[in-house]
Design a protein around this motif. Structure first.
Motif, PDB file in Angstrom:
ATOM      1  N   GLN A 144      53.227  12.587 -50.374  1.00 22.95           N
ATOM      2  CA  GLN A 144      51.904  13.118 -50.993  1.00 22.95           C
ATOM      3  C   GLN A 144      52.673  13.585 -51.810  1.00 22.95           C
ATOM      4  O   GLN A 144      52.650  14.881 -52.229  1.00 22.95           O
ATOM      5  N   ASN A 145      54.453  13.024 -52.416  1.00 24.70           N
ATOM      6  CA  ASN A 145      54.087  13.624 -53.220  1.00 24.70           C
ATOM      7  C   ASN A 145      54.961  15.268 -53.019  1.00 24.70           C
ATOM      8  O   ASN A 145      54.905  16.081 -53.782  1.00 24.70           O
ATOM      9  N   ASP A 146      55.208  15.458 -51.511  1.00 19.64           N
ATOM     10  CA  ASP A 146      55.714  16.623 -51.423  1.00 19.64           C
ATOM     11  C   ASP A 146      57.087  16.095 -50.301  1.00 19.64           C
ATOM     12  O   ASP A 146      56.922  15.727 -49.556  1.00 19.64           O
ATOM     13  N   ALA A 147      57.934  17.528 -50.911  1.00 19.20           N
ATOM     14  CA  ALA A 147      59.617  17.589 -50.099  1.00 19.20           C
ATOM     15  C   ALA A 147      59.230  17.122 -48.410  1.00 19.20           C
ATOM     16  O   ALA A 147      59.724  16.091 -47.683  1.00 19.20           O
ATOM     17  N   LYS A 148      58.625  17.625 -47.586  1.00 18.83           N
ATOM     18  CA  LYS A 148      58.424  18.070 -45.607  1.00 18.83           C
ATOM     19  C   LYS A 148      57.345  16.760 -45.622  1.00 18.83           C
ATOM     20  O   LYS A 148      58.301  15.883 -44.921  1.00 18.83           O
ATOM     21  N   VAL A 149      56.430  16.478 -46.053  1.00 16.61           N
ATOM     22  CA  VAL A 149      55.835  15.578 -46.205  1.00 16.61           C
ATOM     23  C   VAL A 149      56.665  14.363 -46.205  1.00 16.61           C
ATOM     24  O   VAL A 149      56.917  13.418 -45.116  1.00 16.61           O
ATOM     25  N   GLY A 150      57.514  14.258 -47.543  1.00 16.85           N
ATOM     26  CA  GLY A 150      58.275  12.809 -47.019  1.00 16.85           C
ATOM     27  C   GLY A 150      58.876  13.031 -46.690  1.00 16.85           C
ATOM     28  O   GLY A 150      59.674  11.855 -45.898  1.00 16.85           O
ATOM     29  N   VAL A 151      59.715  14.038 -45.865  1.00 19.37           N
ATOM     30  CA  VAL A 151      61.227  13.607 -45.053  1.00 19.37           C
ATOM     31  C   VAL A 151      60.489  13.856 -43.680  1.00 19.37           C
ATOM     32  O   VAL A 151      61.875  12.952 -43.078  1.00 19.37           O
ATOM     33  N   ASP A 152      59.529  13.854 -43.885  1.00 16.81           N
ATOM     34  CA  ASP A 152      59.246  13.898 -42.175  1.00 16.81           C
ATOM     35  C   ASP A 152      58.706  12.261 -41.441  1.00 16.81           C
ATOM     36  O   ASP A 152      58.761  11.754 -40.724  1.00 16.81           O
ATOM     37  N   ALA A 153      58.200  11.573 -43.392  1.00 14.96           N
ATOM     38  CA  ALA A 153      58.239  10.285 -43.136  1.00 14.96           C
ATOM     39  C   ALA A 153      58.944   9.191 -42.740  1.00 14.96           C
ATOM     40  O   ALA A 153      59.522   8.335 -42.155  1.00 14.96           O
ATOM     41  N   ALA A 154      60.274  10.135 -43.643  1.00 11.87           N
ATOM     42  CA  ALA A 154      61.664   9.154 -43.995  1.00 11.87           C
ATOM     43  C   ALA A 154      62.087   9.201 -42.400  1.00 11.87           C
ATOM     44  O   ALA A 154      63.034   8.440 -42.345  1.00 11.87           O
ATOM     45  N   LYS A 155      61.944  10.021 -41.789  1.00 16.99           N
ATOM     46  CA  LYS A 155      62.450  11.041 -40.305  1.00 16.99           C
ATOM     47  C   LYS A 155      62.100   9.690 -39.127  1.00 16.99           C
ATOM     48  O   LYS A 155      62.585   9.238 -38.094  1.00 16.99           O
ATOM     49  N   ALA A 156      60.847   9.374 -39.293  1.00 19.12           N
ATOM     50  CA  ALA A 156      60.055   8.469 -38.490  1.00 19.12           C
ATOM     51  C   ALA A 156      60.828   7.445 -38.497  1.00 19.12           C
ATOM     52  O   ALA A 156      60.763   6.691 -37.788  1.00 19.12           O
ATOM     53  N   LEU A 157      60.341   6.707 -40.140  1.00 15.32           N
ATOM     54  CA  LEU A 157      61.257   5.359 -39.821  1.00 15.32           C
ATOM     55  C   LEU A 157      62.340   4.786 -39.960  1.00 15.32           C
ATOM     56  O   LEU A 157      62.865   4.834 -39.260  1.00 15.32           O
ATOM     57  N   VAL A 158      63.197   6.256 -39.471  1.00 14.13           N
ATOM     58  CA  VAL A 158      64.946   5.542 -39.749  1.00 14.13           C
ATOM     59  C   VAL A 158      64.650   6.375 -37.977  1.00 14.13           C
ATOM     60  O   VAL A 158      65.859   5.362 -37.090  1.00 14.13           O
ATOM     61  N   ASP A 159      64.084   7.398 -37.671  1.00 15.69           N
ATOM     62  CA  ASP A 159      64.806   7.380 -35.933  1.00 15.69           C
ATOM     63  C   ASP A 159      63.655   6.353 -35.087  1.00 15.69           C
ATOM     64  O   ASP A 159      63.969   5.941 -33.437  1.00 15.69           O
ATOM     65  N   LEU A 160      62.439   6.809 -35.260  1.00 13.55           N
ATOM     66  CA  LEU A 160      61.587   5.378 -34.556  1.00 13.55           C
ATOM     67  C   LEU A 160      61.406   3.942 -35.259  1.00 13.55           C
ATOM     68  O   LEU A 160      61.523   3.353 -34.134  1.00 13.55           O
ATOM     69  N   ASP A 161      61.307   3.233 -36.550  1.00 15.21           N
ATOM     70  CA  ASP A 161      61.177   2.096 -36.668  1.00 15.21           C
ATOM     71  C   ASP A 161      62.679   1.900 -36.846  1.00 15.21           C
ATOM     72  O   ASP A 161      62.603   0.685 -37.043  1.00 15.21           O
ATOM     73  N   LYS A 162      63.824   2.602 -37.194  1.00 13.65           N
ATOM     74  CA  LYS A 162      65.152   1.934 -36.726  1.00 13.65           C
ATOM     75  C   LYS A 162      65.382   1.294 -38.093  1.00 13.65           C
ATOM     76  O   LYS A 162      66.157   0.702 -37.979  1.00 13.65           O
ATOM     77  N   VAL A 163      65.001   1.736 -39.847  1.00  4.56           N
ATOM     78  CA  VAL A 163      65.290   0.875 -40.477  1.00  4.56           C
ATOM     79  C   VAL A 163      66.295   1.551 -41.230  1.00  4.56           C
ATOM     80  O   VAL A 163      66.711   2.309 -41.008  1.00  4.56           O
TER      81      VAL A 163
END
Length: 419
Positions: free
Chosen positions: A76-95
């Motif tokens: 959403q071109n928003d820092a908080k939303v972007g960080v949360d999305a990245a955390k999910a991808l790294v922590d949960l999806d293990k990318v």
């Protein structure tokens, strides 16, 4: 007859075994994170381009024989939303590989709080802040960062070049109040002043304000010949409408972030006759022309939005580096293979399905390649940065129209000439 039948049976068995091996390869997958602003009009095509490359890689055989599973999240071109999305991808999806973001104001917090601490490689199509260069130079990014878009210094310099060509003597800057906006406003101030152009005022625009009348009134009081607008369409529309309603000039220079149908339609073509945009550009190469033709064949329209060839190249380079590193590679191991994919002395390979197959085979043999993509032959410096030529552009009835192509050598010479 018995011998012929036995030979046929053996060949059939071998074919079945080969098919079984291919099926087994397709059963494995490699997860890759993609964090891009799909909810804004110019962000969705950037994401679609990255996913298109993933599809081609899969058609070419996948990353080390495994299907690429590109997991797309909207920041959403928003820092908080972007960080949360990245955390999910790294922590949960293990990318171990993340593509994104567009805005430097989103990319930087993802880098510093998510990907680098986790050892995940990150590559961006579009983030241009020189602050990232500083982080890399200080060793804070650990070699995990790359971008296929030139830094803000190029656009800032070209804005000054345009202003000088137009005869503007005094410019006011209205910039987005985030990492990217602050960086490009600072660089543009230096470039304007180095060109002998007065910067009458430099005014921050904070997103999601109910009104920008105070900022626009301040800009009007500075009595500039023209505005320089490193803004995104959302706040850019509000600011320009307010500016025009209060009698401001139609002479405006825009960053590539305003290369948007939304901005053009909301402001109105009748007010944009004097608007000139700036952007980095793809070089005039066969591979850049091939990208444009392939994009139009895929999506039914030319690639006129910002960052599309850069997104194409970022996805191709990073996925080929992943292939070279192997399906179980860490982010650091993937990053270590990027030079092998972008070696100026490597075999030149186009980025279509056949080219990807050829590159994959060469990489698995331990041979380097030089990817010839949408932005030509990409080559990274020690900080993950690239250089690029530039363009000025205008809005036309059918969309964005190129005004002038500025070769890399001319851009470099102009930057060197600034006092």
């Amino acid at each position: 007859m018995t011998r012929k039948f036995a030979g046929f049976a053996a060949a059939a068995a071998m074919a079945l075994m080969a098919q079984a091996g291919l099926a087994a390869a397709q059963d494995c997958s490699v997860k890759v994170g993609v964090v891009l602003p799909t909810s804004v009009d110019w962000g969705k095509p950037i994401a679609e381009t990255a996913l298109w490359v993933a599809d081609m890689v899969n058609e070419a055989g996948g990353v080390d024989g495994c299907k690429v599973e590109a997991i797309l999240r909207d920041d959403q071109n928003d820092a908080k939303v972007g960080v949360d999305a990245a955390k999910a991808l790294v922590d949960l999806d293990k990318v171990q590989l993340l593509m994104g973001a567009v805005s430097s104001g989103v990319t930087i917090p993802i880098l510093t709080s998510v990907t680098v601490p986790a050892g995940v490689m990150q590559i961006s199509c579009c983030s241009s802040s020189t602050r990232i260069t500083g982080l890399a130079a200080d060793g804070q990014l650990k070699g995990l960062w790359f971008r296929t878009f030139a830094t803000s210094r190029v656009q800032a310099a070209v804005a000054a070049m345009v202003a000088r060509e137009q005869g503007y003597r005094k410019v006011t800057i209205l910039y987005k109040n985030d990492d990217w906006g602050q960086d490009i406003a600072r660089l543009a101030t230096e470039a304007f002043q180095g060109s002998g152009i007065e910067v009458a005022a430099s005014i921050a625009i904070t997103d999601a304000q109910p009104s920008y009348r105070a900022e626009v009134t301040q800009a009007l009081a500075s009595e500039p010949d023209a505005l320089y607008l490193p803004l995104y369409p959302k706040e850019g529309i509000s600011v320009v409408r307010e500016w025009l309603s209060l009698g401001g000039t139609t002479k405006m220079i825009g960053a590539n972030s305003l290369k948007s149908d939304e901005f053009r339609d909301a402001v109105g073509m009748q007010y944009l006759a004097d608007f000139i945009g700036t952007d980095t550009s793809t070089p005039r190469t066969d591979s850049a022309s091939s990208f444009k033709a392939a994009y139009e064949a895929r999506f039914g329209k030319p690639p006129s939005g910002p960052g599309l060839p850069n997104s194409f190249d970022a996805a191709a380079i990073s996925l080929l580096a992943y292939h070279a590193a192997g399906r179980g590679a860490t982010g650091a191991e993937i990053a270590a293979k990027v030079p092998m994919v972008t070696d100026p002395n490597g075999e030149k390979v186009g980025v279509d399905v056949e080219g990807l197959k050829k590159a994959m085979a060469l990489l698995k043999e331990g041979k380097a390649v030089s990817i010839q993509g949408g932005t030509g032959a990409v080559s990274f410096d020690p900080y993950g940065d690239v250089s690029a030529p530039a363009v000025s552009w205008t809005f036309g009835a059918s969309g964005v129209e190129e005004k002038r192509y500025i070769p890399l050598e001319e851009v470099g010479a102009f930057i060197a000439s600034l006092k």
